[in-house]
Design a protein around this motif. Structure first.
Motif, PDB file in Angstrom:
ATOM      1  N   SER A 297       6.521  -8.146  14.303  1.00 31.89           N
ATOM      2  CA  SER A 297       7.273  -6.852  13.718  1.00 31.89           C
ATOM      3  C   SER A 297       6.338  -5.896  12.885  1.00 31.89           C
ATOM      4  CB  SER A 297       8.393  -7.090  13.104  1.00 31.89           C
ATOM      5  OG  SER A 297       9.449  -8.191  13.618  1.00 31.89           O
ATOM      6  N   GLY A 298       5.108  -6.737  12.430  1.00 29.58           N
ATOM      7  CA  GLY A 298       4.180  -6.006  11.624  1.00 29.58           C
ATOM      8  C   GLY A 298       3.404  -5.209  12.658  1.00 29.58           C
ATOM      9  N   GLU A 299       3.227  -5.351  14.045  1.00 26.63           N
ATOM     10  CA  GLU A 299       2.714  -4.230  15.028  1.00 26.63           C
ATOM     11  C   GLU A 299       3.829  -3.236  15.193  1.00 26.63           C
ATOM     12  OE1 GLU A 299       0.516  -4.587  19.200  1.00 26.63           O
ATOM     13  OE2 GLU A 299       0.541  -6.401  17.852  1.00 26.63           O
ATOM     14  N   ARG A 300       3.489  -2.144  14.989  1.00 27.33           N
ATOM     15  CA  ARG A 300       4.550  -1.060  14.963  1.00 27.33           C
ATOM     16  C   ARG A 300       3.936   0.305  14.789  1.00 27.33           C
ATOM     17  NH1 ARG A 300       3.419  -2.792   9.903  1.00 27.33           N
ATOM     18  NH2 ARG A 300       3.531  -1.312   8.151  1.00 27.33           N
ATOM     19  N   THR A 301       4.796   1.416  15.114  1.00 28.06           N
ATOM     20  CA  THR A 301       4.307   2.585  15.115  1.00 28.06           C
ATOM     21  C   THR A 301       4.913   3.659  13.884  1.00 28.06           C
ATOM     22  OG1 THR A 301       3.643   2.694  17.397  1.00 28.06           O
ATOM     23  CG2 THR A 301       3.975   4.958  16.511  1.00 28.06           C
ATOM     24  N   VAL A 302       4.378   4.223  13.094  1.00 33.50           N
ATOM     25  CA  VAL A 302       4.923   4.925  12.132  1.00 33.50           C
ATOM     26  C   VAL A 302       4.584   6.321  12.064  1.00 33.50           C
ATOM     27  CG1 VAL A 302       5.328   2.972  10.469  1.00 33.50           C
ATOM     28  CG2 VAL A 302       3.072   4.415  10.528  1.00 33.50           C
ATOM     29  N   PRO A 303       5.416   7.330  11.877  1.00 38.41           N
ATOM     30  CA  PRO A 303       5.023   8.607  11.757  1.00 38.41           C
ATOM     31  C   PRO A 303       4.066   9.355  10.848  1.00 38.41           C
ATOM     32  CG  PRO A 303       7.304   8.465  11.192  1.00 38.41           C
ATOM     33  CD  PRO A 303       6.786   6.745  11.609  1.00 38.41           C
ATOM     34  N   LEU A 304       3.614  10.257  10.930  1.00 39.13           N
ATOM     35  CA  LEU A 304       2.735  11.131   9.952  1.00 39.13           C
ATOM     36  C   LEU A 304       3.039  11.980   9.446  1.00 39.13           C
ATOM     37  CD1 LEU A 304      -1.197  10.384  11.222  1.00 39.13           C
ATOM     38  CD2 LEU A 304      -0.355   9.965   8.907  1.00 39.13           C
TER      39      LEU A 304
ATOM     40  N   LEU B 103       2.233   1.737   4.704  1.00 40.50           N
ATOM     41  CA  LEU B 103       1.481   0.387   5.311  1.00 40.50           C
ATOM     42  C   LEU B 103       0.998  -0.606   4.044  1.00 40.50           C
ATOM     43  CD1 LEU B 103       1.098   2.557   7.740  1.00 40.50           C
ATOM     44  CD2 LEU B 103      -1.308   1.660   8.056  1.00 40.50           C
ATOM     45  N   ARG B 104       0.923  -1.801   4.431  1.00 41.77           N
ATOM     46  CA  ARG B 104       0.445  -2.806   3.589  1.00 41.77           C
ATOM     47  C   ARG B 104      -1.217  -2.402   3.156  1.00 41.77           C
ATOM     48  NH1 ARG B 104       3.716  -5.414   7.357  1.00 41.77           N
ATOM     49  NH2 ARG B 104       5.194  -6.626   6.340  1.00 41.77           N
ATOM     50  N   ALA B 105      -1.714  -3.069   2.205  1.00 37.75           N
ATOM     51  CA  ALA B 105      -2.950  -2.996   1.853  1.00 37.75           C
ATOM     52  C   ALA B 105      -3.752  -3.597   2.646  1.00 37.75           C
ATOM     53  CB  ALA B 105      -3.159  -3.641   0.407  1.00 37.75           C
ATOM     54  N   SER B 106      -3.448  -4.540   3.224  1.00 41.56           N
ATOM     55  CA  SER B 106      -4.246  -5.244   4.514  1.00 41.56           C
ATOM     56  C   SER B 106      -4.210  -4.353   5.523  1.00 41.56           C
ATOM     57  CB  SER B 106      -3.667  -6.582   4.713  1.00 41.56           C
ATOM     58  OG  SER B 106      -2.194  -6.922   5.092  1.00 41.56           O
ATOM     59  N   GLU B 107      -3.136  -3.563   5.927  1.00 40.14           N
ATOM     60  CA  GLU B 107      -3.116  -2.912   7.146  1.00 40.14           C
ATOM     61  C   GLU B 107      -3.980  -1.541   6.791  1.00 40.14           C
ATOM     62  OE1 GLU B 107       1.508  -4.364   8.237  1.00 40.14           O
ATOM     63  OE2 GLU B 107       1.059  -2.526   7.143  1.00 40.14           O
ATOM     64  N   LEU B 108      -3.779  -1.012   5.655  1.00 37.73           N
ATOM     65  CA  LEU B 108      -4.755   0.119   5.209  1.00 37.73           C
ATOM     66  C   LEU B 108      -6.334  -0.312   5.720  1.00 37.73           C
ATOM     67  CD1 LEU B 108      -2.786   1.436   2.191  1.00 37.73           C
ATOM     68  CD2 LEU B 108      -2.921   2.587   4.382  1.00 37.73           C
ATOM     69  N   ARG B 109      -6.719  -1.568   4.901  1.00 36.73           N
ATOM     70  CA  ARG B 109      -8.085  -1.733   5.101  1.00 36.73           C
ATOM     71  C   ARG B 109      -8.582  -2.208   6.419  1.00 36.73           C
ATOM     72  NH1 ARG B 109      -7.950  -6.563   2.422  1.00 36.73           N
ATOM     73  NH2 ARG B 109     -10.269  -6.697   2.484  1.00 36.73           N
ATOM     74  N   GLY B 110      -7.681  -2.434   7.335  1.00 38.82           N
ATOM     75  CA  GLY B 110      -8.036  -2.714   8.777  1.00 38.82           C
ATOM     76  C   GLY B 110      -7.431  -1.771   9.642  1.00 38.82           C
ATOM     77  N   LEU B 111      -7.102  -0.431   9.256  1.00 43.07           N
ATOM     78  CA  LEU B 111      -6.858   0.676  10.142  1.00 43.07           C
ATOM     79  C   LEU B 111      -8.142   1.200  10.888  1.00 43.07           C
ATOM     80  CD1 LEU B 111      -4.219   2.295  11.260  1.00 43.07           C
ATOM     81  CD2 LEU B 111      -4.806   3.965   9.287  1.00 43.07           C
TER      82      LEU B 111
ATOM     83  N   GLU C 104       1.127  10.180  14.592  1.00 46.18           N
ATOM     84  CA  GLU C 104       1.577   8.771  14.311  1.00 46.18           C
ATOM     85  C   GLU C 104       0.491   7.657  14.133  1.00 46.18           C
ATOM     86  OE1 GLU C 104       4.006   8.509  17.648  1.00 46.18           O
ATOM     87  OE2 GLU C 104       2.398   7.803  19.170  1.00 46.18           O
ATOM     88  N   ILE C 105       0.617   6.822  13.660  1.00 47.58           N
ATOM     89  CA  ILE C 105      -0.176   5.745  13.321  1.00 47.58           C
ATOM     90  C   ILE C 105       0.277   4.580  13.844  1.00 47.58           C
ATOM     91  CG2 ILE C 105      -1.065   4.043  11.471  1.00 47.58           C
ATOM     92  CD1 ILE C 105      -1.337   6.321   9.795  1.00 47.58           C
ATOM     93  N   HIS C 106      -0.516   3.706  14.853  1.00 45.47           N
ATOM     94  CA  HIS C 106      -0.335   2.290  15.308  1.00 45.47           C
ATOM     95  C   HIS C 106      -0.835   1.322  14.528  1.00 45.47           C
ATOM     96  CE1 HIS C 106       1.091   4.731  18.973  1.00 45.47           C
ATOM     97  NE2 HIS C 106       0.195   5.537  18.821  1.00 45.47           N
ATOM     98  N   VAL C 107       0.079   0.471  14.232  1.00 42.54           N
ATOM     99  CA  VAL C 107      -0.528  -0.639  13.211  1.00 42.54           C
ATOM    100  C   VAL C 107      -0.824  -1.671  14.164  1.00 42.54           C
ATOM    101  CG1 VAL C 107      -0.076  -2.125  11.127  1.00 42.54           C
ATOM    102  CG2 VAL C 107       0.782   0.245  11.233  1.00 42.54           C
TER     103      VAL C 107
END
Length: 394
Positions: free
Chosen positions: A249-256, A210-218, A229-232
């Protein structure tokens, strides 16, 4: 389209002359432009005739300066609800790099040669190759907006070819393992050294990309521990304002992965509560400032892991002052991309480019390949060539 010499007498009795080009624009309006030399008037007449036929001619009175066009462009960006930090970046580029050098130039006076001279001036005044490219890209976007407003007939920045022979710039653009991208041993040392509230953040940054901004807004509602999984779905900009991801495309799902998953489960119990429901908030439950993450979390963890640089200075106790080898969170995102790309025998996931693009949230596959293409296995190693040859001949 006619060129004629005009002569007149000043109130003091002095006789003067100039060359005048008179023409009718595409809208049927009579125009006149004055020149000191006949050669200049003839040149203008030739180019204006072509522009009028093509419907792209803009008279001086209808055009404006680069600086004024920049103000209009920024106003449009704000009205269209472009992210505040993005608008601030554009405004800074115009204020520091465009307006001082070319701001008073009228748009219809911009030519490819004038813009090339502007590019040279940027370099001569110490702008880096990457900054020069950013400024020219900004000029292209600004001129596209001005063209739609009828302030200029041609976007010369778009027509200008990029410089060739820029080997140094291309070389600098390639990310290098051990320089821009932490290697596997450095990541292992980092994970082993980090603890407390920073450990879950750094694990998610490294193993989810995740980008820094995505981590801070998660938010916790976007973390599905059951499905791993994480939904951005949102991000926090530099002003701590919550907004949408950088692109569709930034709105996505990534596995944990397991380690990040287990750490998040433990962290959820201890995580400061707040109305925003953030996963990595500050101690008050609000959006954490990026500077705090770096100065209090990531940088000390890198130094503790031994992934540091000796500044050559000493503190009051005469101990060497060390700084983190990698300064930003983006280094962990780069490592994540390399982990997705690397062969399984090298400890990676060996994902194809399209899958890497989707995991990273890049808007295009071109962005992924432009950044990371040199990390993908070439597929022409000696052993693989021999095996492929053997399969052909049995």
């Amino acid at each position: 389209m006619s060129v004629r010499k005009r002569t007149w007498t000043t109130p003091s009795g002095e006789e003067r002359s100039a060359w005048v080009c008179e023409y009718t624009d595409a809208g049927g309006k009579r125009r006149r432009k004055t020149f000191k030399l006949k050669k200049q008037a003839d040149q203008f007449a030739s180019s204006a005739a072509v522009e009028v036929r093509q419907g792209v001619h803009v008279a001086d009175s209808e055009s404006t300066t680069v600086e004024e066009a920049g103000r209009l462009w920024l106003t449009g960006a704000r009205v269209s609800n472009l992210e505040r930090s993005t608008v601030e970046d554009y405004a800074r580029l115009l204020r520091l790099h465009v307006n001082p050098l070319i701001g008073q130039t009228r748009l219809n006076m911009l030519t490819i040669s004038r813009l090339r001279a502007f590019e040279d001036e940027l370099r001569e005044k110490g702008r880096s190759a990457s900054m020069t490219r950013r400024v020219l890209t900004t000029m292209s976007t600004l001129l596209a907006e001005a063209q739609e407003r009828g302030l200029v007939g041609r976007n010369v920045a778009r027509d200008m070819r990029s410089r060739r022979g820029g080997g140094e710039g291309r070389h600098q653009g390639k990310l290098k393992v051990g320089v821009d991208i932490p290697n596997r041993e450095e990541i292992r040392a980092l994970i082993n050294s980090v603890s407390g509230r920073w450990r879950p953040l750094i694990l998610v940054a490294a193993f989810c990309g995740l980008r820094a901004s995505e981590l801070r807004g998660l938010r916790w509602v976007d973390v599905d521990l059951g499905k791993r999984e994480i939904h951005v779905r949102q991000r926090a900009d530099r002003f701590n304002a919550i907004g949408s991801p950088k692109s569709v495309s930034g709105e996505r799902t990534v596995p944990l992965p397991p380690m990040a998953l287990n750490t998040l489960r433990e962290w959820k119990v201890a995580c400061p509560k707040g109305k925003l429901g953030l996963v990595f908030p500050n101690m008050s439950g609000n959006v954490e400032v990026l500077g705090n993450i770096l100065k209090r979390g990531l940088h000390p963890a890198w130094v503790a892991a031994g992934v540091s640089i000796d500044t050559g200075k000493r503190d009051k106790k005469t101990k060497p002052i060390l700084v983190a080898k990698y300064s930003g969170l983006h280094a962990l995102r780069h490592w994540h991309a390399s982990w997705l790309i690397n062969r399984k025998e090298d400890g990676g996931l060996a994902l194809p480019p399209k899958s890497v693009q989707e995991r990273m949230g890049h808007s295009t596959i071109a962005m992924t390949m432009d950044t990371y293409s040199h990390l993908f296995p070439r597929g022409d190693d000696e052993a693989e060539l021999a095996e492929a040859e053997a399969s052909v001949f049995g």
